[in-house]
Design a protein around this motif. Structure first.
Motif, PDB file in Angstrom:
ATOM      1  N   GLN A 209       0.824  -1.210   0.000  1.00  0.00           N
ATOM      2  CA  GLN A 209       0.000   0.000   0.000  1.00  0.00           C
ATOM      3  C   GLN A 209       0.860   1.264   0.000  1.00  0.00           C
ATOM      4  N   THR A 213       0.259   4.028  -2.977  1.00  0.00           N
ATOM      5  CA  THR A 213      -0.316   5.329  -2.632  1.00  0.00           C
ATOM      6  C   THR A 213       0.696   6.451  -2.527  1.00  0.00           C
ATOM      7  N   GLN A 215       1.802   7.395   0.214  1.00  0.00           N
ATOM      8  CA  GLN A 215       1.551   8.032   1.509  1.00  0.00           C
ATOM      9  C   GLN A 215       2.644   7.661   2.504  1.00  0.00           C
ATOM     10  N   ILE A 218       0.074   4.341   6.758  1.00  0.00           N
ATOM     11  CA  ILE A 218      -1.033   3.490   6.306  1.00  0.00           C
ATOM     12  C   ILE A 218      -1.875   3.106   7.521  1.00  0.00           C
ATOM     13  N   GLU A 224      -6.714  -0.441   3.224  1.00  0.00           N
ATOM     14  CA  GLU A 224      -7.100   0.076   1.910  1.00  0.00           C
ATOM     15  C   GLU A 224      -7.679   1.485   1.975  1.00  0.00           C
ATOM     16  N   ARG A 226      -7.772   5.599   2.871  1.00  0.00           N
ATOM     17  CA  ARG A 226      -6.802   6.648   2.573  1.00  0.00           C
ATOM     18  C   ARG A 226      -7.113   7.905   3.382  1.00  0.00           C
ATOM     19  N   VAL A 237      -9.253   9.310   7.823  1.00  0.00           N
ATOM     20  CA  VAL A 237      -9.098   8.040   7.115  1.00  0.00           C
ATOM     21  C   VAL A 237     -10.463   7.692   6.543  1.00  0.00           C
ATOM     22  N   TYR A 239     -13.061   6.683   2.691  1.00  0.00           N
ATOM     23  CA  TYR A 239     -13.242   6.228   1.317  1.00  0.00           C
ATOM     24  C   TYR A 239     -14.025   7.285   0.547  1.00  0.00           C
ATOM     25  N   GLN A 259     -10.537   4.620  -3.674  1.00  0.00           N
ATOM     26  CA  GLN A 259      -9.517   5.067  -2.720  1.00  0.00           C
ATOM     27  C   GLN A 259      -8.964   6.437  -3.085  1.00  0.00           C
ATOM     28  N   ARG A 260      -9.317   6.948  -4.246  1.00  0.00           N
ATOM     29  CA  ARG A 260      -8.768   8.231  -4.682  1.00  0.00           C
ATOM     30  C   ARG A 260      -9.389   9.374  -3.881  1.00  0.00           C
ATOM     31  N   PRO A 261      -8.574  10.288  -3.385  1.00  0.00           N
ATOM     32  CA  PRO A 261      -9.062  11.307  -2.446  1.00  0.00           C
ATOM     33  C   PRO A 261      -9.879  12.433  -3.076  1.00  0.00           C
TER      34      PRO A 261
END
Length: 501
Positions: A209, A213, A215, A218, A224, A226, A237, A239, A259-261
């Motif tokens: 991860q 990502t 990031q 995690i 999973e 984000r 945190v 989805y 998962q895309r912010p």
């Protein structure tokens, strides 16, 4: 005349059925009828429990789906509570045909058959079409953030992950190094219910991860999920939940969990799901400004969809939030025929150059940057001190986008498309219901797939409530809503800013 005396202890003979305690027009009857009518279309395989002696038959899936859907309509999430209701509550017993699944059976069925919830969502849309409630002519798209089942502090760093991987691979690791680990990493180290091999597998998943990502941390409980920015600007945190909503009925056409912010490039995927679920390509699809890019516009063009997405300025203008500075870019008018800008002082800023701004992400397209200015007009302008800084010689307007984006901008200036786009507000209703009534923030689910499955179940329950209200004409009419809003604004001394269609 002889008066009969009531005998309280007298026995009476009567026939009691499962639906005796269920009112004639109760929504539970609607749920049962819906599942009975459309269940065979799911082509759900019958299953039996296998054991040393063959095991007992599995609970009928049709009745289990009815039970889960009705529990959702009642905003019940706990499997233990659902099991108790199925055993003791008359309406629940009617819904599930008096089966008595245990808490564990409900949890297992809900987990193993989560993929069927999207198929059931399709069936609710088919029912709406069969009943003639909608032709899905206008589908609106939007996104929201759902908090994951993981606190902001329960995270592990890349360095700590590497230390634990080395430790479980048998590499020398000093006690001092392990002692310096933060609490989430220590909990993995001290957790006794997982074997060392399982812990190592989890740590490798976390390490993957980090690669995916980029990031720095995690989440440990839901790897999973984000870090995303909430409505109030706070990091959480979470989805990203995308939805597509039919304007005519306010039914949810599709759900997509990512998962895309941000929402920038999410339109094609949620739109494809909506098209698949309703079985046709809508005439019109609308989305918010954040979706305005080449990927979204190309999708509309390829599928011959009347796409409606305003620019940032058009959105701000629609809600009356243009920048107060009269020389801000918001007050420069674009002249489509001339491909130029008209400044607040009446001067024309013409196009003079463009170039491609390369994207760092290979999955995202490069940006086309276009520049407009008028050096001579700015040099002689009396308002130049209000418009540009002392270090600047002239004003330059920068625009991003291709001819498709310019075409969409011009299209959204026309009243007919502005009126059609105003319908997009219908997408906000289901999100509000999900968060306030269905309490999706409190649903204990982990991972992208399980989160999407559970929200699809929420969507099935929501759609059945909408269909039930449509069939029974229980929705408020426009005049009722206007009267309610006006009375609330007067009573609470609030400014009334609503648009009701």
């Amino acid at each position: 005349m002889v008066k009969n005396k009531n005998k309280k202890n007298q026995s009476k003979l009567g026939i009691i059925t499962l639906d005796s305690a269920v009112p004639k027009n109760h929504i539970a009857r609607y749920v049962v009828k819906f599942v009975d009518e459309y269940f065979d279309l799911l082509q759900f395989p019958e299953k039996t429990k296998k054991g040393k002696k063959g095991g007992r038959p599995a609970f009928p899936p049709k009745e289990m789906f009815k039970l889960l859907i009705y529990a959702k309509i009642e905003h019940v999430e706990s499997a233990k509570y659902i099991a108790d209701m199925a055993r003791y509550h008359d309406i629940y017993k009617y819904v599930c045909d008096d089966i008595k699944p245990s808490e564990r059976s409900i949890q297992r069925f809900r987990s193993e058959n989560g993929k069927e919830f999207e198929a059931l969502l399709q069936m609710t849309l088919k029912k709406a079409a069969d009943a003639g409630f909608t032709e899905f002519n206008h589908v609106a798209i939007d996104g929201t953030i759902k908090k994951a089942y993981n606190s902001n502090n329960n995270v592990i760093t890349k360095k700590e992950t590497r230390i634990l991987i080395d430790y479980y691979n048998g590499l020398p690791t000093s006690p001092e190094t392990l002692e310096k680990l933060h609490k989430p990493a220590k909990r993995i180290l001290e957790y006794k219910k997982l074997s060392d091999d399982d812990k190592l597998e989890l740590l490798y998943d976390i390490s993957t991860q980090f690669t995916l990502t980029g990031q720095n941390t995690i989440p440990v409980n839901d790897i999973e999920a984000r870090f995303m920015k909430g409505k109030k600007g706070n990091q959480m945190v979470a989805y990203n939940i995308q939805s597509a909503v039919d304007y005519d009925t306010k039914l949810i056409c599709a759900i997509n969990v990512t998962q895309r912010p941000t929402d920038h490039y999410e339109l094609p995927e949620i739109a494809e799901k909506a098209i698949n679920n309703i079985g046709k390509v809508p005439e019109t699809m609308s989305a918010d400004t954040i979706y305005l890019n080449e990927i979204s516009l190309s999708f509309f063009a390829d599928n011959n969809i009347n796409g409606l997405i305003p620019t940032r300025k058009q959105s701000k203008e629609r809600i009356g939030h243009l920048n107060e500075n009269p020389y801000h870019k918001d007050h420069f008018s674009y002249l489509f025929e001339q491909d130029a800008f008209l400044c607040p002082e009446g001067q024309i800023l013409t196009f003079f150059n463009d170039y491609v701004e390369k994207s760092e992400d290979p999955e995202k397209p490069d940006k086309i940057k276009r520049l407009y200015n008028n050096y001579g007009a700015c040099k002689a302008c009396k308002a130049r001190n209000k418009c540009i800084s002392a270090s600047q010689y002239h004003r330059t307007i920068t625009e991003y986008g291709s001819e498709m984006k310019k075409g969409m901008q011009e299209k959204m200036e026309k009243e007919e498309y502005k009126d059609e786009y105003a319908k997009r507000s219908s997408v906000d209703g289901p999100f509000g219901v999900f968060k306030e009534q269905f309490n999706i923030e409190k649903e204990v689910v982990i991972g992208v797939q399980k989160t999407e499955e559970r929200i699809n179940l929420d969507a099935v329950a929501y759609n059945l409530i909408r269909l039930y209200n449509l069939e029974n004409e229980k929705e408020n009419n426009k005049e009722d809503l206007i009267d309610f809003c006006e009375s609330e604004s007067v009573k609470n001394e609030l400014q009334l800013k609503v648009t009701i269609f």
